[in-house]
Design a protein around this motif. Structure first.
Motif, PDB file in Angstrom:
ATOM      1  N   HIS A   1       0.810  -1.208   0.000  1.00  0.00           N
ATOM      2  CA  HIS A   1       0.000   0.000   0.000  1.00  0.00           C
ATOM      3  C   HIS A   1       0.847   1.262   0.000  1.00  0.00           C
ATOM      4  O   HIS A   1       0.459   2.275  -0.593  1.00  0.00           O
ATOM      5  N   SER A   2       1.997   1.226   0.644  1.00  0.00           N
ATOM      6  CA  SER A   2       2.864   2.400   0.670  1.00  0.00           C
ATOM      7  C   SER A   2       3.410   2.703  -0.726  1.00  0.00           C
ATOM      8  O   SER A   2       3.433   3.866  -1.159  1.00  0.00           O
TER       9      SER A   2
ATOM     10  N   MET B   1     -10.374   2.938  -5.290  1.00  0.00           N
ATOM     11  CA  MET B   1     -11.421   3.624  -4.542  1.00  0.00           C
ATOM     12  C   MET B   1     -12.466   2.653  -4.019  1.00  0.00           C
ATOM     13  O   MET B   1     -13.105   2.914  -3.000  1.00  0.00           O
ATOM     14  N   GLN B   2     -12.659   1.545  -4.714  1.00  0.00           N
ATOM     15  CA  GLN B   2     -13.655   0.571  -4.284  1.00  0.00           C
ATOM     16  C   GLN B   2     -13.055  -0.566  -3.467  1.00  0.00           C
ATOM     17  O   GLN B   2     -13.780  -1.460  -3.043  1.00  0.00           O
ATOM     18  N   SER B   3     -11.746  -0.520  -3.219  1.00  0.00           N
ATOM     19  CA  SER B   3     -11.075  -1.614  -2.525  1.00  0.00           C
ATOM     20  C   SER B   3     -11.127  -1.426  -1.014  1.00  0.00           C
ATOM     21  O   SER B   3     -11.556  -0.383  -0.503  1.00  0.00           O
ATOM     22  N   SER B   4     -10.658  -2.437  -0.302  1.00  0.00           N
ATOM     23  CA  SER B   4     -10.603  -2.381   1.162  1.00  0.00           C
ATOM     24  C   SER B   4      -9.364  -1.642   1.653  1.00  0.00           C
ATOM     25  O   SER B   4      -9.217  -1.442   2.852  1.00  0.00           O
TER      26      SER B   4
ATOM     27  N   ALA C   1      -6.128   7.001   1.475  1.00  0.00           N
ATOM     28  CA  ALA C   1      -7.151   8.051   1.502  1.00  0.00           C
ATOM     29  C   ALA C   1      -6.642   9.375   0.945  1.00  0.00           C
ATOM     30  O   ALA C   1      -7.297  10.009   0.111  1.00  0.00           O
ATOM     31  N   HIS C   2      -5.467   9.811   1.385  1.00  0.00           N
ATOM     32  CA  HIS C   2      -4.959  11.120   0.976  1.00  0.00           C
ATOM     33  C   HIS C   2      -4.734  11.211  -0.529  1.00  0.00           C
ATOM     34  O   HIS C   2      -5.265  12.111  -1.196  1.00  0.00           O
ATOM     35  N   PRO C   3      -3.936  10.323  -1.149  1.00  0.00           N
ATOM     36  CA  PRO C   3      -3.748  10.451  -2.604  1.00  0.00           C
ATOM     37  C   PRO C   3      -5.015  10.202  -3.412  1.00  0.00           C
ATOM     38  O   PRO C   3      -5.192  10.805  -4.472  1.00  0.00           O
TER      39      PRO C   3
ATOM     40  N   GLN D   1     -17.030   7.660   4.338  1.00  0.00           N
ATOM     41  CA  GLN D   1     -16.268   7.274   3.156  1.00  0.00           C
ATOM     42  C   GLN D   1     -17.140   7.345   1.909  1.00  0.00           C
ATOM     43  O   GLN D   1     -16.685   7.796   0.851  1.00  0.00           O
ATOM     44  N   ASP D   2     -18.391   6.924   2.029  1.00  0.00           N
ATOM     45  CA  ASP D   2     -19.287   6.991   0.881  1.00  0.00           C
ATOM     46  C   ASP D   2     -19.581   8.431   0.489  1.00  0.00           C
ATOM     47  O   ASP D   2     -19.848   8.715  -0.685  1.00  0.00           O
TER      48      ASP D   2
END
Length: 766
Positions: A175-176, A237-240, A246-248, A413-414
């Motif tokens: 993720h990083s 955007m639709q992933s877990s 969130a920021h990028p 989030q939605d």
């Protein structure tokens, strides 16, 4: 680490032993984010040694070196490492690492440095002196073109696969690394669209135009999209993994709005070759002439260029409805893109390109209709573009709302993440198809265009606005096309009522009170007319223990004899009818229910309405099940009451029961005798009715109550009253024009007329 240890640290960094260098740079990365330490380190020439490590080292030593440079740049120091004649080699080395190195820790550091390098062009002040640098000075003067995309352009020319590999990292399980890759893409897009004017001015120095010039930024964005950028970010955007990215992701969503806004701000100009080709492509895709029937699947733009090269004149024949037949209002289409700009043209041309066959079929279908009934395709496309633009708040940055939300909350989030904006083209096409469906379903004409556009706006709010973050775009497309028009109309009336209530709340309450009284008067007349028409009622069979009494009554005389003999064997029918003067209730019992309604003269019994003290029933006043199912129960449900009036026994089904009472020993004028005039006079039943279905029970119970100036109590009557009231309100709202709502009172309204010349001699003419 103490600043006094910096000379020893530099010595170990320059050592020939890899282990010593690795340990030294490992310690350096944890200390260099201190501005005081970084100042001394840079003054002592540490950047030169750090640059040498990045250029030559590998493995963990290289990873620690990249991390150290990243951290010193984070405190806005060390930018001079990217200045001078060797800056290009360093940038090329970092780009090479992104392209060729498979190690995650090295990729993370390299991308972080490139993010800082590209982003620095947007925050650093313009240079005011020739390129000089002083060690330890923040914000040192920079050479033109040292930062932003221009700094990467020579290296990207060497490694043209750079952008594709960066986008490929968006699929990484780390993720990083994924976040760093997205931040780099965000920085490149931001630099491309924000520095277009400045980059063009810098290009006068001989460096040439870059991807961030005003002319080339759309091509740069399209290149990223063609490499699969949109699909990759949409999946993120639709992933877990949303929390870690969130920021990028929010920044990319904000940049998407910025791009849409910039395309909308570009004015359509037929003098520009790109705009002229797009308009010509629309014309050719509509198959306007015989010369273009052989287009087939050929690219319309390529066909245009071919026709121009060959000098053919057939396609230049002027058609008086050349553009109006496509759905424009005039023959100057460029003017009609005033509100949507180049964004509207992009959406329309993209729809035509992807749905050329359907586009031509619809034009052919519309050409068979009268002009005022044709659906204007071009105007519809522009209306859908504006609707989506307003729905996604493209004029508003997402960063304005971030502070008020907690990203750990799924509901927040939605609200924050709206991945459907990344599927703009598909959503626009689905919305345009929904517009065509609404036009056809409502039988709209061109004068109704704004009304259909308003329905389209409500549809977008209901389907796209309520779609969750993880909802598949195909489901959204299907809902847009299949949403019920009747439900849209209901929502439209509710929204219209709410808007007027906010604007005219007090006046609407007064109107509702008037409408309620009018509705009650209307329903009362309807119910009374049911009583005037007359109805059949049925008694349940008597109990076994009452057979003897029934037989005894059957031997007696009187008008009820035949009916009572029938009652002893089974069912007794009773017919009741209200007199024309609405003062008497006439009734009689019959053995059989006749096809012809009995006349008023054949009804021997009658009740003076003035003698009725009350009407009691076991009919349910709520009837929730009936309301849900919409089906009347012919036997009705039992509703116990305080008077102990239950349903009659003798069958498996319980019938409804309406009992009319009168006070005991009332005289012929309907007044009580003196000896019975007590505080609580006794009542006796005058007539019992057993309605055979729910509607009949509602009509007679509420009709009798309304005749006695009481309020109706059954759910069916109350629903009818509410329905009449709502329709009255809707009719009044639909008759109100927008200009009347906000233009204020007409001239002279509210003025009290003068009484000059009048006297007190007046009367009413009735």
């Amino acid at each position: 680490m103490d600043q006094a240890d910096i000379p020893a640290l530099l010595s170990r960094l320059a050592s020939d032993e890899d282990a010593a260098r690795k340990m030294a740079v490992f310690k350096l990365q944890s200390s260099i984010n201190d501005p005081a330490f970084a100042d001394v380190f840079i003054s002592a020439g540490g950047l030169i040694i750090l640059r040498r490590l990045i250029m030559t080292a590998g493995g963990n030593t290289l990873a620690y070196s990249l991390q150290s440079l990243t951290r010193v740049l984070e405190v806005d120091m060390g930018w001079e490492i990217f200045e001078g004649p060797t800056a290009g080699d360093l940038v090329e080395r970092i780009v090479e690492l992104v392209v060729t190195n498979p190690l995650v820790n090295i990729l993370r550091g390299a991308m972080s440095i490139l993010v800082a390098l590209v982003s620095h062009s947007q925050s650093a002040p313009a240079p005011t002196s020739p390129t000089t640098s002083t060690a330890g000075t923040l914000g040192a003067a920079k050479a033109p073109g040292s930062f932003g995309f221009r700094a990467l352009k020579p290296a990207v020319a060497v490694y043209p696969q750079f952008f594709g590999l960066v986008i490929q990292q968006l699929h990484s399980a780390d993720h990083s690394l994924c976040a760093n890759a997205l931040m780099l893409i965000n920085a490149l897009i931001r630099d491309a669209v924000s520095n277009e004017g400045g980059q063009q001015r810098d290009g006068a120095s001989g460096a040439g135009k870059s991807a961030s010039s005003g002319e080339d930024w759309p091509k740069f964005i399209k290149k990223l999209q063609d490499l699969g950028l949109i699909k990759a970010v949409f999946n993120l955007m639709q992933s877990s993994a949303l929390q870690d990215l969130a920021h990028p992701l929010l920044e990319f969503q904000s940049l998407t709005k910025l791009l849409l806004r910039k395309w909308k701000e570009v004015k359509v100009d037929v003098e520009k070759p790109e705009h002229r080709r797009a308009l010509k492509g629309l014309h050719l895709s509509s198959a306007p002439s015989r010369d273009l029937k052989d287009l087939g699947s050929t690219n319309p733009i390529a066909r245009i260029e071919e026709l121009l090269e060959n000098g053919k004149k057939g396609s230049r024949k002027h058609n008086p409805e050349k553009w109006r037949r496509l759905g424009f209002e005039t023959e100057s289409p460029a003017m009609e893109f005033e509100e949507t700009g180049f964004l509207g043209m992009m959406d329309l041309t993209d729809y035509v390109r992807r749905n050329e066959d359907n586009f031509q079929k619809m034009l052919l279908e519309q050409s068979t209709k009268p002009l005022h009934e044709r659906c204007p395709i071009a105007r519809a496309s522009l209306a859908v573009t504006l609707t989506l633009y307003e729905h996604f708040d493209c004029d508003k940055s997402d960063w304005e709302d971030v502070r008020g939300y907690q990203l750990t909350d799924a509901d927040h989030q939605d609200k924050l993440f709206r991945p459907l904006i990344l599927q703009w083209s598909r959503i626009h096409t689905a919305g345009l198809h929904a517009f065509f469906r609404l036009w056809k379903a409502t039988g709209a004409e061109q004068s109704d265009f704004d009304k259909v556009a308003e329905l389209m706006r409500i549809l977008v709010e209901q389907v796209i606005g309520q779609a969750g973050r993880t909802k598949d775009v195909m489901e959204v497309e299907e809902e847009l096309f299949e949403y019920e028009c009747s439900r849209l109309r209901e929502l439209q009336m509710e929204l219209l009522e709410l808007s007027f209530e906010n604007q005219w709340g007090q006046h609407l309450y007064q109107v509702r009170d008037v409408l309620k009284q009018e509705a009650l008067t209307f329903i009362k007349e309807q119910r009374v007319r049911c009583l005037l028409q007359g109805s059949w009622f049925q008694k349940p069979a008597p109990r076994k223990e009452s057979r003897a009494a029934a037989d005894a009554a059957a031997n007696g005389g009187g008008p009820g004899g035949v009916g009572n003999r029938r009652a002893a064997n089974g069912t007794l029918w009773r017919y009741v009818k209200l007199s024309h003067n609405r003062r008497y209730l006439h009734w009689a019992d019959f053995a059989l229910r006749t096809a012809q309604e009995p006349s008023l003269d054949s009804l021997a019994e009658k009740i003076d309405l003035r003698t009725i003290s009350s009407v009691v029933s076991n009919v349910s006043t709520t009837s929730n099940d009936d309301a849900k199912s919409g089906v009347s129960d012919p036997t009705l449900k039992m509703q116990p009451n305080g008077n102990g009036l239950g349903g009659a026994a003798g069958g498996t089904k319980h019938l409804a029961k309406i009992t009319i009472f009168s006070f005991v020993e009332s005289d012929s004028n309907g007044h009580l005798s003196d000896h019975d005039d007590s505080e609580h006079p006794k009542e006796q039943p005058l007539l019992t009715l057993h309605p055979i279905n729910h509607s009949l029970a509602s009509e007679w119970l509420d009709g009798l109550l309304m005749l006695l100036d009481q309020s109706p109590i059954t759910s069916e009557t109350n629903k009818m009253t509410k329905l009449v009231e709502d329709y009255g309100m809707k009719i009044r709202l639909l008759n109100v024009r927008m200009e009347a709502a906000y233009a204020g009172p007409p001239p002279g309204a509210g003025e009290v007329p003068s009484r000059e010349g009048l006297d007190d001699d007046y009367w009413y003419d009735i």
